[in-house]
Design a protein around this motif. Structure first.
Motif, PDB file in Angstrom:
ATOM      1  N   GLN A 107       0.952  -1.117   0.044  1.00 36.44           N
ATOM      2  CA  GLN A 107       0.104  -0.003  -0.017  1.00 36.44           C
ATOM      3  C   GLN A 107       0.881   1.173  -0.051  1.00 36.44           C
ATOM      4  N   TYR A 108       1.817   1.368   0.872  1.00 38.10           N
ATOM      5  CA  TYR A 108       2.852   2.364   0.979  1.00 38.10           C
ATOM      6  C   TYR A 108       3.768   2.622  -0.341  1.00 38.10           C
ATOM      7  N   LEU A 109       3.880   1.400  -1.142  1.00 36.05           N
ATOM      8  CA  LEU A 109       4.803   1.557  -2.401  1.00 36.05           C
ATOM      9  C   LEU A 109       3.717   1.950  -3.642  1.00 36.05           C
ATOM     10  N   ARG A 110       2.615   1.446  -3.294  1.00 40.30           N
ATOM     11  CA  ARG A 110       1.471   1.940  -4.327  1.00 40.30           C
ATOM     12  C   ARG A 110       1.566   3.377  -4.493  1.00 40.30           C
ATOM     13  N   MET A 111       1.377   3.992  -3.197  1.00 39.51           N
ATOM     14  CA  MET A 111       1.205   5.593  -2.841  1.00 39.51           C
ATOM     15  C   MET A 111       2.371   6.113  -3.447  1.00 39.51           C
ATOM     16  N   LYS A 112       3.734   5.715  -2.952  1.00 40.45           N
ATOM     17  CA  LYS A 112       4.875   6.348  -3.392  1.00 40.45           C
ATOM     18  C   LYS A 112       5.389   6.395  -4.700  1.00 40.45           C
ATOM     19  N   LEU A 113       5.205   5.117  -5.332  1.00 37.39           N
ATOM     20  CA  LEU A 113       5.692   4.723  -6.678  1.00 37.39           C
ATOM     21  C   LEU A 113       4.884   4.590  -7.958  1.00 37.39           C
ATOM     22  N   GLY A 114       3.625   4.585  -7.472  1.00 35.14           N
ATOM     23  CA  GLY A 114       2.496   4.405  -8.519  1.00 35.14           C
ATOM     24  C   GLY A 114       2.404   3.208  -9.093  1.00 35.14           C
ATOM     25  N   LYS A 123      18.877   7.137  -9.918  1.00 33.50           N
ATOM     26  CA  LYS A 123      19.629   7.439  -8.617  1.00 33.50           C
ATOM     27  C   LYS A 123      18.653   8.122  -7.687  1.00 33.50           C
ATOM     28  N   GLY A 124      17.444   7.642  -7.424  1.00 33.30           N
ATOM     29  CA  GLY A 124      16.505   7.853  -6.583  1.00 33.30           C
ATOM     30  C   GLY A 124      15.453   8.970  -6.916  1.00 33.30           C
ATOM     31  N   VAL A 125      15.336   9.117  -8.075  1.00 32.26           N
ATOM     32  CA  VAL A 125      14.424  10.077  -8.978  1.00 32.26           C
ATOM     33  C   VAL A 125      13.440   9.181  -9.717  1.00 32.26           C
ATOM     34  N   LEU A 126      12.271   9.414  -9.422  1.00 32.21           N
ATOM     35  CA  LEU A 126      11.121   8.466 -10.414  1.00 32.21           C
ATOM     36  C   LEU A 126      10.152   9.767 -10.910  1.00 32.21           C
ATOM     37  N   ASN A 127      10.039   9.716 -12.272  1.00 40.84           N
ATOM     38  CA  ASN A 127       8.963  10.509 -12.870  1.00 40.84           C
ATOM     39  C   ASN A 127       9.339  11.943 -12.292  1.00 40.84           C
ATOM     40  N   GLY A 128      10.665  12.325 -12.241  1.00 38.86           N
ATOM     41  CA  GLY A 128      10.958  13.742 -12.211  1.00 38.86           C
ATOM     42  C   GLY A 128      10.998  14.130 -10.664  1.00 38.86           C
ATOM     43  N   LYS A 129      10.556  13.045  -9.757  1.00 42.52           N
ATOM     44  CA  LYS A 129      10.427  13.304  -8.595  1.00 42.52           C
ATOM     45  C   LYS A 129      11.442  12.587  -7.388  1.00 42.52           C
ATOM     46  N   ARG A 130      12.038  13.271  -6.678  1.00 38.70           N
ATOM     47  CA  ARG A 130      13.163  12.830  -5.859  1.00 38.70           C
ATOM     48  C   ARG A 130      12.221  11.912  -4.829  1.00 38.70           C
ATOM     49  N   LEU A 131      12.504  10.593  -4.509  1.00 36.97           N
ATOM     50  CA  LEU A 131      11.976   9.966  -3.498  1.00 36.97           C
ATOM     51  C   LEU A 131      12.980   9.368  -2.420  1.00 36.97           C
ATOM     52  N   MET A 132      14.023   9.141  -2.729  1.00 39.05           N
ATOM     53  CA  MET A 132      15.137   8.944  -2.009  1.00 39.05           C
ATOM     54  C   MET A 132      16.386   9.513  -2.445  1.00 39.05           C
TER      55      MET A 132
END
Length: 470
Positions: A165-172, A210-219
């Protein structure tokens, strides 16, 4: 959904993908994606499985859990050197357990000599803190699935959300992304993840960028790079084909890094080529088949990128149209019918009688669990339901109360030797090879299973003779 490009745009060719498919034809592939610069240039499924089909990830779930930890660290909830007992507000009677850090768990350097829980344990969480440790943590690599399980409990205790659920929210991730639960109800972060190839690729893209997905830094870039570089030496005797080091729940290879689940659930990342390969498969019964996939990938795809191989319209049309299936043995048309009921002597499978109905493709057998019938295709696979309903569902220790989806094929390998190949393609992946050999009025039965924590009733040898008609 990731963008689709042509093989030529990826610096490859459809002929290379066709060669990869041919070189892996003996492997029970389920589906695969090939990506270049974050775009998909090849996507295929086998039988009724597609890249969008949710599949059991097994130990790729560990990487998902490590990814969630990396994002929580970036959001300021914890740090790598925090002690596990402090994060979870618990305590052990053992000092080495109390001193174990988040970093230790991420790089498989716990104080335990292996996974702390067994399938029969009622509380896996407690075993991690109650089992007597064997050495100080942070020192020696040893594969410990309970370490990843504890990482999952940290995610769930911190976020008040289930891991997926958390990964669905954060990573789509897709709505179907889920995880099998432990007996006490936490996500089985060491092995229980269920997701599709595009979900797996999104996690791969996060590290490739390097921690960015779809232009957003997540880590943080620091965590993303550390996770995919050697943090600990892993050649201390653990039997695995990758001994170039281990990162944070990620295998390091000579060419990049891999998220790996038993049975060849793979995310193979090669940063120097900006290339990623994602697949699901079932190679649990064939130890060398995972290496076949890797070798075929390097030989036909990776080593030929940007080498100017011409991409033809005919090859692309063939690749797009071809229907792929699981491997099937070549049989003989000259065979006995195998009819008749046979009484078996005492055997590990608990089968007292067995009867083959070749005409209708049914194997009938009496067990200490009752009457069973296995439906199979003759010289081809046939979809069906495996005739056992007591195996686990989406929580370990709790019966699914249904049969698993499967496909089965019967092939006469010799005049008097029948092989029935069964692939289980459900939340728990596995299979059974059933061999019947007829000798006059006698029969020999051999069953070999592969699968984690089930199918034990389908393993062993039996013999008997034709039942006398009164």
């Amino acid at each position: 959904m990731l963008e689709k490009i042509t093989c030529a745009e990826a610096g490859s060719a459809a002929s290379c993908v066709l060669d990869f498919i041919n070189d892996t034809k003996t492997v029970c592939m389920h589906s695969f994606l090939m990506l270049r610069r974050g775009n998909v240039f090849a996507a295929k499924g086998y039988r009724n499985i597609t890249p969008e089909t949710p599949q059991r990830l097994y130990s790729v779930t560990k990487t998902f859990a490590g990814t969630a930890i990396g994002m929580l660290i970036y959001d300021g909830y914890m740090s790598l050197d925090d002690r596990i007992v402090d994060i979870l507000y618990t305590k052990s009677e053992y000092e080495w357990v109390n001193n174990m850090t988040l970093r230790d768990c991420l790089m498989m350097a716990t104080c335990h000599d292996g996974t702390t829980y067994k399938v029969t344990d009622k509380n896996w969480f407690n075993t991690f803190f109650e089992k007597k440790p064997s050495h100080p943590s942070g020192t020696v690599f040893h594969y410990d699935t309970s370490a990843a399980y504890i990482l999952g409990t940290i995610v769930e205790n911190t976020t008040d959300m289930q891991l997926m659920q958390y990964l669905r929210m954060k990573l789509g991730l897709s709505e179907d992304a889920d995880c099998i639960k432990s007996p006490e109800g936490f996500s089985w972060a060491g092995s229980g993840g269920i997701a599709n190839l595009y979900d797996m690729a999104r996690v791969g893209e996060l590290y490739m960028n390097k921690g960015v997905l779809n232009g957003k830094r997540l880590m943080s870039e620091e965590y993303a790079e550390a996770a995919v570089t050697k943090q600990i030496n892993n050649d201390s005797g653990f039997n695995h084909r990758w001994t170039d080091g281990y990162g944070y729940q990620i295998w390091i290879t000579s060419y990049g890094y891999v998220f790996y689940g038993i049975g060849s659930q793979d995310v193979i990342c090669i940063p120097d080529k900006d290339f990623m390969f994602v697949c699901t498969a079932d190679t649990m019964g064939e130890n060398l088949h995972g290496k076949i996939i890797e070798d075929a990938l390097l030989k036909n795809i990776v080593n030929k990128l940007d080498t100017g191989i011409e991409d033809s319209a005919e090859d692309n049309a063939l690749l797009d149209s071809m229907q792929l299936d699981f491997p099937l043995a070549v049989g003989t048309e000259d065979h006995i019918d195998g009819e008749g009921c046979y009484t078996l002597k005492e055997n590990p499978m608990g089968i007292s009688e067995i009867e083959l109905d070749w005409e209708n493709g049914i194997l009938k057998y009496e067990t200490n669990r009752g009457h069973r019938e296995l439906i199979f295709g003759k010289n081809e696979y046939k979809d069906g339901i495996f005739p056992e309903t007591h195996y686990f569902g989406r929580q370990i220790g709790v019966s699914a109360e249904r049969g698993y989806r499967c496909c089965s094929a019967g092939v006469w390998l010799e005049k008097n030797k029948l092989q029935i190949k069964v692939w289980l393609i459900d939340d728990h992946t596995g299979g059974v090879n059933i061999t019947l050999v007829y000798k006059g009025d006698e029969i020999a039965v051999c069953m070999r299973k592969h699968g984690e924590w089930y199918l034990d009733e389908y393993s062993g040898f039996a013999g008997g003779s034709a039942k006398k008609v009164v």
